[in-house]
Design an enzyme around this catalytic site. Structure first.
Site, short mmCIF file in Angstrom:
data_model
loop_
_atom_site.label_atom_id
_atom_site.label_comp_id
_atom_site.label_asym_id
_atom_site.label_seq_id
_atom_site.Cartn_x
_atom_site.Cartn_y
_atom_site.Cartn_z
N ASN A 84 0.86 -1.36 -0.07
CA ASN A 84 -0.15 -0.05 -0.07
C ASN A 84 0.91 1.28 -0.02
OD1 ASN A 84 -2.38 1.56 0.49
ND2 ASN A 84 -1.50 1.93 2.39
N SER A 138 -3.61 -0.37 -6.25
CA SER A 138 -3.60 0.51 -7.41
C SER A 138 -4.46 1.95 -7.34
CB SER A 138 -4.15 -0.48 -8.50
OG SER A 138 -3.96 0.12 -9.88
N TYR A 152 2.53 9.35 -11.63
CA TYR A 152 2.13 8.42 -10.52
C TYR A 152 1.20 7.20 -11.21
CZ TYR A 152 -0.97 7.04 -6.79
OH TYR A 152 -1.55 6.29 -5.54
N LYS A 156 1.92 3.09 -10.99
CA LYS A 156 0.73 2.20 -10.62
C LYS A 156 0.38 1.23 -11.83
CE LYS A 156 -0.16 3.35 -6.29
NZ LYS A 156 0.00 2.36 -5.13
N THR A 185 -7.89 11.51 1.23
CA THR A 185 -6.51 10.85 2.13
C THR A 185 -5.51 12.20 2.03
OG1 THR A 185 -5.65 10.10 0.16
CG2 THR A 185 -6.90 8.61 1.53
#
Length: 231
Positions: A84, A138, A152, A156, A185
């Site tokens: 993660n 992912s 990014y 992924k 987040t």
């Protein structure tokens, strides 16, 4: 008790998933770079009475990865590895023309290379488990072209492909790449600080991950929001 190793467990999805697994009786090894915040995650998960070991460090460090797995062995083995831990490569995100190459390398190192390194070291334990499982966290940016998310998203996408190949090479394991969807987040806030649209809390998508563990479908790529649709 089943044992899980979760990286990037100091906050967000990692913290929420750790608490949910602990509530189900899992023993945990939690990793993250920020020791004080990671300790809070461990205390929250430990409130359910299972064994929780916090190992502070950077997942790109081979020594840290070895510590995570040594802690899992002390707990009795490894049933679930959750890769993660993630980094953006640039904060806030920028268009590809302005993306620092050092930032792209950092994203690949954390999101792909370190994840594979941890899998490689964990494979003997996972193969020995009754239901060895790998979850690669992912992103929809791995499959969709969003402006400024190129670096990014590329990292992924690479992680997704590693997971797909691992599933072919290790048919006795379950290997799932899971797109959790939009979440509120710190990572998203750092990526797009001007976006103040409300987003779901990480806890809201955890039932999708738990459904995978309960039903154990074939290895592949799954979206947590879609899994929630018929829970």
């Amino acid at each position: 008790m089943p044992v899980a190793v979760i990286t990037g467990a100091s906050k967000g999805l990692g913290r929420a998933l750790a608490a949910a697994l602990a509530e189900r009786g899992w023993d945990l090894v939690l990793g993250a770079r920020t020791g004080a915040v990671l300790k809070e995650s461990a205390e929250r998960a430990g409130a359910y009475g299972t064994k929780v070991v916090a190992v502070a460090g950077d997942v790109t460090d081979a020594g840290h990865r070895a510590e995570l797995l040594a802690a899992a062995r002390e707990l009795g083995g490894l049933d679930l590895l959750v890769n993660n831990a993630s980094t953006l490569g640039a904060e806030p995100l920028v268009r590809l023309e302005a993306l620092p190459l050092a930032g792209l390398r950092a994203a690949l190192e954390t999101n792909v290379v370190a994840a594979l390194g941890l899998v490689q070291e964990a494979l003997p334990l996972l193969r020995a488990a009754r239901e060895g499982t790998v979850i690669a966290v992912s992103s929809d940016a791995a499959a969709e072209a969003y402006e400024t998310w190129g670096g990014y998203g590329a990292s992924k996408a690479a992680l997704d492909h590693l997971a797909a190949v691992l599933a072919v090479e290790e048919p006795a394991l379950r290997v799932w790449a899971v797109d959790p969807g939009d979440m509120d987040t710190d990572l998203y806030a750092a990526a797009v600080p001007d976006d103040d649209e409300p987003r779901p809390a990480p806890e809201s998508v955890v039932p999708g991950f738990l459904r995978l563990l309960d039903e154990r479908p074939v290895s592949g790529r799954y979206g947590a929001p879609a899994l929630l649709g018929s829970v």
